[in-house]
Design a protein around this motif. Sequence first.
Motif, mmCIF file in Angstrom:
data_model
loop_
_atom_site.group_PDB
_atom_site.id
_atom_site.type_symbol
_atom_site.label_atom_id
_atom_site.label_comp_id
_atom_site.label_asym_id
_atom_site.label_seq_id
_atom_site.Cartn_x
_atom_site.Cartn_y
_atom_site.Cartn_z
ATOM 1 N N ALA A 265 4.563 7.426 -29.859
ATOM 2 C CA ALA A 265 5.132 6.755 -28.694
ATOM 3 C C ALA A 265 4.564 5.355 -28.488
ATOM 4 C CB ALA A 265 4.889 7.591 -27.444
ATOM 5 N N LEU A 266 5.373 4.537 -27.829
ATOM 6 C CA LEU A 266 4.936 3.218 -27.365
ATOM 7 C C LEU A 266 5.141 3.175 -25.859
ATOM 8 C CD1 LEU A 266 4.158 0.173 -27.721
ATOM 9 C CD2 LEU A 266 6.599 -0.266 -27.993
ATOM 10 N N VAL A 267 4.118 2.722 -25.142
ATOM 11 C CA VAL A 267 4.208 2.537 -23.695
ATOM 12 C C VAL A 267 4.133 1.044 -23.412
ATOM 13 C CG1 VAL A 267 3.164 3.019 -21.466
ATOM 14 C CG2 VAL A 267 3.131 4.773 -23.253
ATOM 15 N N ALA A 268 5.144 0.514 -22.725
ATOM 16 C CA ALA A 268 5.197 -0.918 -22.430
ATOM 17 C C ALA A 268 5.310 -1.137 -20.928
ATOM 18 C CB ALA A 268 6.382 -1.564 -23.155
ATOM 19 N N ASP A 269 4.330 -1.821 -20.368
ATOM 20 C CA ASP A 269 4.338 -2.132 -18.928
ATOM 21 C C ASP A 269 3.397 -3.300 -18.707
ATOM 22 O OD1 ASP A 269 4.047 -2.098 -16.047
ATOM 23 O OD2 ASP A 269 4.799 -0.033 -16.107
ATOM 24 N N ASP A 270 3.841 -4.272 -17.917
ATOM 25 C CA ASP A 270 3.007 -5.458 -17.699
ATOM 26 C C ASP A 270 1.957 -5.239 -16.617
ATOM 27 O OD1 ASP A 270 5.217 -5.390 -15.846
ATOM 28 O OD2 ASP A 270 4.637 -7.401 -15.199
ATOM 29 N N GLU A 271 2.042 -4.118 -15.893
ATOM 30 C CA GLU A 271 1.034 -3.797 -14.881
ATOM 31 C C GLU A 271 0.040 -2.810 -15.481
ATOM 32 O OE1 GLU A 271 3.035 -2.403 -11.425
ATOM 33 O OE2 GLU A 271 4.020 -4.317 -11.029
ATOM 34 N N GLU A 272 -1.181 -3.267 -15.659
ATOM 35 C CA GLU A 272 -2.185 -2.460 -16.362
ATOM 36 C C GLU A 272 -2.448 -1.108 -15.714
ATOM 37 O OE1 GLU A 272 -6.710 -2.872 -18.251
ATOM 38 O OE2 GLU A 272 -5.760 -4.555 -17.195
ATOM 39 N N PRO A 273 -2.570 -1.020 -14.378
ATOM 40 C CA PRO A 273 -2.798 0.304 -13.778
ATOM 41 C C PRO A 273 -1.658 1.279 -14.073
ATOM 42 C CG PRO A 273 -3.345 -1.419 -12.207
ATOM 43 C CD PRO A 273 -2.649 -2.094 -13.357
ATOM 44 N N ALA A 274 -0.428 0.789 -14.009
ATOM 45 C CA ALA A 274 0.726 1.646 -14.286
ATOM 46 C C ALA A 274 0.735 2.067 -15.747
ATOM 47 C CB ALA A 274 2.022 0.914 -13.934
ATOM 48 N N LEU A 275 0.408 1.133 -16.645
ATOM 49 C CA LEU A 275 0.367 1.442 -18.074
ATOM 50 C C LEU A 275 -0.694 2.501 -18.356
ATOM 51 C CD1 LEU A 275 0.646 -1.008 -21.030
ATOM 52 C CD2 LEU A 275 -1.235 0.619 -20.967
ATOM 53 N N ASN A 276 -1.884 2.322 -17.790
ATOM 54 C CA ASN A 276 -2.972 3.267 -18.033
ATOM 55 C C ASN A 276 -2.649 4.661 -17.488
ATOM 56 O OD1 ASN A 276 -4.487 1.276 -19.281
ATOM 57 N ND2 ASN A 276 -5.624 0.741 -17.432
ATOM 58 N N GLU A 277 -1.989 4.696 -16.325
ATOM 59 C CA GLU A 277 -1.627 5.983 -15.729
ATOM 60 C C GLU A 277 -0.611 6.721 -16.587
ATOM 61 O OE1 GLU A 277 -1.229 9.149 -12.883
ATOM 62 O OE2 GLU A 277 -2.795 7.673 -13.358
ATOM 63 N N LEU A 278 0.357 5.979 -17.113
ATOM 64 C CA LEU A 278 1.382 6.601 -17.951
ATOM 65 C C LEU A 278 0.772 7.124 -19.254
ATOM 66 C CD1 LEU A 278 4.322 7.347 -18.123
ATOM 67 C CD2 LEU A 278 4.822 5.068 -19.012
ATOM 68 N N VAL A 279 -0.120 6.336 -19.843
ATOM 69 C CA VAL A 279 -0.800 6.781 -21.064
ATOM 70 C C VAL A 279 -1.619 8.045 -20.791
ATOM 71 C CG1 VAL A 279 -2.613 6.215 -22.735
ATOM 72 C CG2 VAL A 279 -0.877 4.511 -22.147
ATOM 73 N N TYR A 280 -2.303 8.059 -19.652
ATOM 74 C CA TYR A 280 -3.115 9.231 -19.273
ATOM 75 C C TYR A 280 -2.237 10.475 -19.160
ATOM 76 C CZ TYR A 280 -5.581 12.451 -16.169
ATOM 77 O OH TYR A 280 -6.132 13.575 -15.609
ATOM 78 N N LEU A 281 -1.099 10.360 -18.498
ATOM 79 C CA LEU A 281 -0.205 11.506 -18.314
ATOM 80 C C LEU A 281 0.380 11.969 -19.647
ATOM 81 C CD1 LEU A 281 1.690 10.416 -15.068
ATOM 82 C CD2 LEU A 281 -0.119 12.132 -15.266
ATOM 83 N N LEU A 282 0.733 11.019 -20.496
ATOM 84 C CA LEU A 282 1.311 11.387 -21.791
ATOM 85 C C LEU A 282 0.283 12.073 -22.691
ATOM 86 C CD1 LEU A 282 3.515 8.237 -22.542
ATOM 87 C CD2 LEU A 282 4.328 10.559 -22.102
ATOM 88 N N ARG A 283 -0.961 11.659 -22.612
ATOM 89 C CA ARG A 283 -2.005 12.280 -23.447
ATOM 90 C C ARG A 283 -2.229 13.740 -23.067
ATOM 91 N NH1 ARG A 283 -3.970 8.747 -26.810
ATOM 92 N NH2 ARG A 283 -4.339 6.543 -26.243
ATOM 93 N N ARG A 284 -1.800 14.133 -21.887
ATOM 94 C CA ARG A 284 -1.938 15.524 -21.449
ATOM 95 C C ARG A 284 -0.808 16.407 -21.977
ATOM 96 N NH1 ARG A 284 -3.053 15.599 -15.096
ATOM 97 N NH2 ARG A 284 -3.500 17.782 -15.628
ATOM 98 N N ASP A 285 0.139 15.796 -22.657
ATOM 99 C CA ASP A 285 1.287 16.531 -23.189
ATOM 100 C C ASP A 285 1.101 16.741 -24.691
ATOM 101 O OD1 ASP A 285 3.908 17.315 -24.133
ATOM 102 O OD2 ASP A 285 4.731 16.522 -22.265
#
Length: 247
Positions: free
Chosen positions: A8-28
Amino acid sequence: MAETPLRALVADDEEPALNELVYLLRRDDRIGEIRTASNGPEALKILQAEDLDVVFCDIKMPGLDGIDLARVLSKFASRPQIVFVTAYDEHAVQAFELEATDYVMKPVRQERLAEAVRRVVTAGAPASPQAADAGDEVIAVELAGVTRWVQRSTVRYVEAQGDYARLHTGQNSHLVRIPLSTLEERWREAGFTRIHRSTLVALAHVNEMRVESGRCAVRVGDDWLPVSRRHTRELRDLLVRSTSLRP
């Protein structure tokens, strides 16, 4: 669980939002390697160099927004699936037209993201011969956070409600953020036709056509739907042709 974890690739210019999405995806467990990008051009550069399965991207990003990125990716010989993750719902129609796999609203809930991953896995799985022969489109509808799947063949008629459309399927109806004009163009070959400026009907579900005092209406199940004068003749011709083709 997918046989091979998704890249997967996660693209977001807001770092907190990007980090949160990566965190949630790593739990899957269905997600494997995760690459990240802080803007559209950076995401495109990664996608041109690597073969990834899915892109989770924000829409409003500098340089190249998520919609434009999806348009570029649509020209790829092997296009990754797109899941838009955004705080804005007004781009849902464009996402639909670009064949995005899902459209997730911020703030992102773990269970909603898990559903998006499930859709990616399902969309990437080989279709069964029966499904391929049917050619029946499936529409995702949501009510109170619950996602349901509606097959196009079960839709009897569609009513316009502003920028939304209400799909009527027997005893139920479902509101989707898709303009009636978009569905009219997309479903024309599947036997849907406009009978009024605010109504599409599936010819296969029309049970009766009646003209009284110069006013035309069709019966679909237990519902009588008005037909505008400008559509009456065309509808009659279509019904005659569709009836002659039925076994």
